[in-house]
Write an enzyme that holds these catalytic residues in place. Structure first.
Site, PDB file in Angstrom:
ATOM      1  CB  SER A  34      46.567  44.770  51.870  1.00 23.47           C
ATOM      2  OG  SER A  34      46.614  45.528  50.546  1.00 23.47           O
ATOM      3  CB  THR A  64      11.338  11.363  47.680  1.00 22.69           C
ATOM      4  OG1 THR A  64      10.425  10.659  47.994  1.00 22.69           O
ATOM      5  CG2 THR A  64      10.980  11.524  45.667  1.00 22.69           C
ATOM      6  CG  HIS A  65      10.308  12.409  51.480  1.00 21.01           C
ATOM      7  ND1 HIS A  65       9.937  13.629  51.975  1.00 21.01           N
ATOM      8  CD2 HIS A  65       9.868  12.523  50.252  1.00 21.01           C
ATOM      9  CE1 HIS A  65       8.830  14.113  50.842  1.00 21.01           C
ATOM     10  NE2 HIS A  65       8.624  13.056  50.314  1.00 21.01           N
ATOM     11  CD  GLU A  83      32.819  12.595  56.185  1.00 18.60           C
ATOM     12  OE1 GLU A  83      34.239  13.460  57.368  1.00 18.60           O
ATOM     13  OE2 GLU A  83      33.690  10.762  56.334  1.00 18.60           O
ATOM     14  CE1 TYR A  89      39.487  50.945  47.620  1.00 21.35           C
ATOM     15  CE2 TYR A  89      40.469  52.502  49.429  1.00 21.35           C
ATOM     16  CZ  TYR A  89      40.081  51.332  48.920  1.00 21.35           C
ATOM     17  OH  TYR A  89      40.808  50.321  49.490  1.00 21.35           O
ATOM     18  CD  GLN A 137      43.910  47.187  52.474  1.00 23.18           C
ATOM     19  OE1 GLN A 137      44.576  48.133  51.827  1.00 23.18           O
ATOM     20  NE2 GLN A 137      44.249  46.368  53.875  1.00 23.18           N
ATOM     21  CE  LYS A 193      42.475  43.986  47.283  1.00 24.41           C
ATOM     22  NZ  LYS A 193      41.580  45.175  47.332  1.00 24.41           N
TER      23      LYS A 193
HETATM   24  N1  ARG Z   1      44.651  48.194  49.125  1.00 26.97           N
HETATM   25  C1  ARG Z   1      43.794  48.723  48.942  1.00 26.97           C
HETATM   26  C2  ARG Z   1      42.475  48.106  48.360  1.00 26.97           C
HETATM   27  O1  ARG Z   1      42.706  46.503  48.353  1.00 26.97           O
HETATM   28  C3  ARG Z   1      44.164  49.359  47.246  1.00 26.97           C
HETATM   29  C4  ARG Z   1      43.435  50.720  46.886  1.00 26.97           C
HETATM   30  C5  ARG Z   1      44.125  51.633  48.216  1.00 26.97           C
HETATM   31  N2  ARG Z   1      43.052  53.322  47.846  1.00 26.97           N
HETATM   32  C6  ARG Z   1      43.519  54.447  48.613  1.00 26.97           C
HETATM   33  N3  ARG Z   1      42.084  54.699  48.329  1.00 26.97           N
HETATM   34  N4  ARG Z   1      43.600  54.070  50.069  1.00 26.97           N
HETATM   35  O2  ARG Z   1      41.580  47.956  48.965  1.00 26.97           O
END
Ligand code: ARG
Length: 475
Positions: free
Chosen positions: A22, A154-155, A289, A316, A321, A324
């Site tokens: 990443s 309107t419309h 546009e 987690y 991941q 983001k």
């Molecule tokens: N690159 C990971 C993310 O964006 C970071 C966290 C990874 N954590 C793990 N336990 N593999 O989410």
């Protein structure tokens, strides 16, 4: 350098490495990561996990690394998995094996969400400031057109005459709500997840409350599992950005329409237009546009994250991941789009004669006839019917409402007197709507000036938040 691997016999397959990586998109979190590490370092020294002298070496290492990142002499490489591994590699190259001590008492799981939250605080505030600029552009154009009478639709059909300033400043009110949403977002998302560790907190007991305070957060999450799982803040941010995108698309659509030959309400500056590769005469409203077109990806980005989060197990999971890129994309797009839309609005030349020429077309004053009768005590349903008959009379005789002869008026309704004529002009119709939200130039001016004051208050709130997070976010 991998942050794991002790228990592995075999190397990761290339395809796995590529899938897992990443760093090419999360590298932008590096400045926040360094700041979080500096705060964490103090907490490790405070609890005695690191000696003061080692702490000083690491602090220098982190600061030097930050400088190198700023100058571009340190960046991620082919072997780095994510921003966290790249920063640790950098710190080890600055301080030797000692660089690895910073990992004590924290996990990438709480680190990544802390970095990400700080990134969003920083960038949503930047977006809020750009929204202020756009509001300012719309409002100052509006103040120059308080007395320009426009057909209100309107419309997409002529409805009633309005002040063109009201037409422009209506956008400012929706954009002000967007700023308000950002400030509200900031209040709700002001708890630090840092200290949650992998999911259960850390037995090394760094000081989460202290770290939170140092970073600028209002407090800490009360549940470490929630802390590492929460991406509501990212989803809310995506909604806010999608809403902004939708608002910009509506501005865009209006400018496309207004700049068409048929409307010719506005001339968009060359600087915000593009040409055609085949038709030399063309000048296209491409900024408008694109403002309209980009709303699709803002909405898509929100949908992407909500689908990632749906039914996701807590704590987690690597799925996270995927949180983001949609956020980064929406931020990048808005940072590009907002200044262009502001520039287009600022430099637009509105053409009052063309705007006003059709303001009474389509019998937009028919409501005045109905209101006139209603004020004389005629039930509105009957008044409405009579006004409709007046329109019909005009259509069959090729007249405008103010050209109906007096005798004909009396036949249409005994209470339609000659004093009606003075009401049948667009200025009088606009002037008569004097309530706070009404379209009279005075009301619109007051509303714009009040909004400008509100925006100033928003600007102060934004600077206050920046000051609280000083050091953690860009200033
Ligand atoms: N690159 C990971 C993310 O964006 C970071 C966290 C990874 N954590 C793990 N336990 N593999 O989410």
């Amino acid at each position: 350098m991998a942050l794991w691997g002790g228990r592995f016999k075999d190397q990761a397959d290339d395809s796995m490495r590529a899938l897992s990586r990443s760093v090419h998109f999360d590298w932008r979190l590096a400045p926040y990561e360094i700041e979080v590490n500096l705060v964490h370092l103090e907490s490790l020294i405070g609890i005695g996990v690191l000696s003061k002298s080692d702490g000083a070496i690491l602090k220098k290492g982190l600061n030097d690394l930050a400088k190198k990142i700023g100058e571009g002499s340190f960046s991620y490489n082919e072997t780095d998995e994510d921003v966290h591994s790249a920063i640790e590699r950098g710190l080890i190259s600055e301080c030797g094996a000692l660089g690895g001590s910073i990992r004590a008492g924290r996990s990438r799981n709480d680190l990544v969400v802390t970095d990400f939250k700080l990134y969003l605080i920083d960038h949503l505030l930047e977006i809020a400031s750009l929204l202020e600029d756009l509001i300012e552009a719309l409002n100052s154009q509006g103040l120059n057109h308080l007395k320009t009478i426009a057909p209100g639709f309107t419309h997409t059909q002529h409805a009633q005459p309005i002040s063109f300033a009201q037409e422009l400043s209506k956008h400012s009110f929706s954009l002000a709500r967007d700023i308000d949403r950002i400030l509200d977002w900031q209040k709700r998302n002001s708890l630090s997840p840092f200290g949650a560790g992998a999911l259960a907190g850390s037995s090394l007991q760094p000081a989460p409350e202290q770290s939170a305070k140092q970073m600028g957060f209002n407090g800490v999450h009360k549940n470490s599992i929630d802390a590492v799982s929460d991406r509501d803040f990212a989803a809310e941010a995506l909604f806010i950005m999608a809403m902004i995108g939708v608002h910009l698309s509506r501005i865009g659509e209006e400018f496309v329409l207004w700049s068409s030959t048929e409307f010719n309400f506005v001339e968009i500056a060359d600087a915000f237009s593009t040409g055609s590769s085949i038709m030399p005469q063309k000048k296209n409203a491409d900024a408008a546009e694109l403002a309209r077109g980009k709303s699709g990806r803002f909405i898509g980005n929100l949908t992407t994250l909500l689908v990632v989060l749906k039914a996701l197990p807590f704590a987690y999971n690597r799925d996270l991941q995927e949180d983001k890129e949609p956020v980064f994309d929406s931020v990048d797009q808005l940072l590009m789009l907002l200044p262009a839309v502001t520039g287009m609005v600022q430099s637009a030349k509105f053409i009052p004669n063309n705007i006003s020429s059709g303001a009474s077309a389509g019998f937009t004053l028919a409501t005045e006839v109905a209101d006139y009768l209603a004020k004389k005590g005629v039930p509105f349903a009957e008044a409405h019917e009579v006004a409709g008959k007046c329109v019909q009379y005009c259509e069959s005789n090729g007249l405008q409402l103010d050209q109906i002869p007096e005798e004909a008026l009396l036949k249409l309704h005994p209470q339609l007197g000659r004093d009606l004529y003075q009401l049948l002009n667009v200025e009088a119709a606009v002037d008569s709507r004097k309530s706070t939200m009404g379209t009279s130039p005075k009301s619109v001016e007051l509303a714009i000036r009040d909004l400008n004051k509100e925006v100033e208050m928003y600007a102060e709130a934004i600077s206050r938040i920046r000051a609280v997070f000083s050091g953690m976010i860009s200033q």
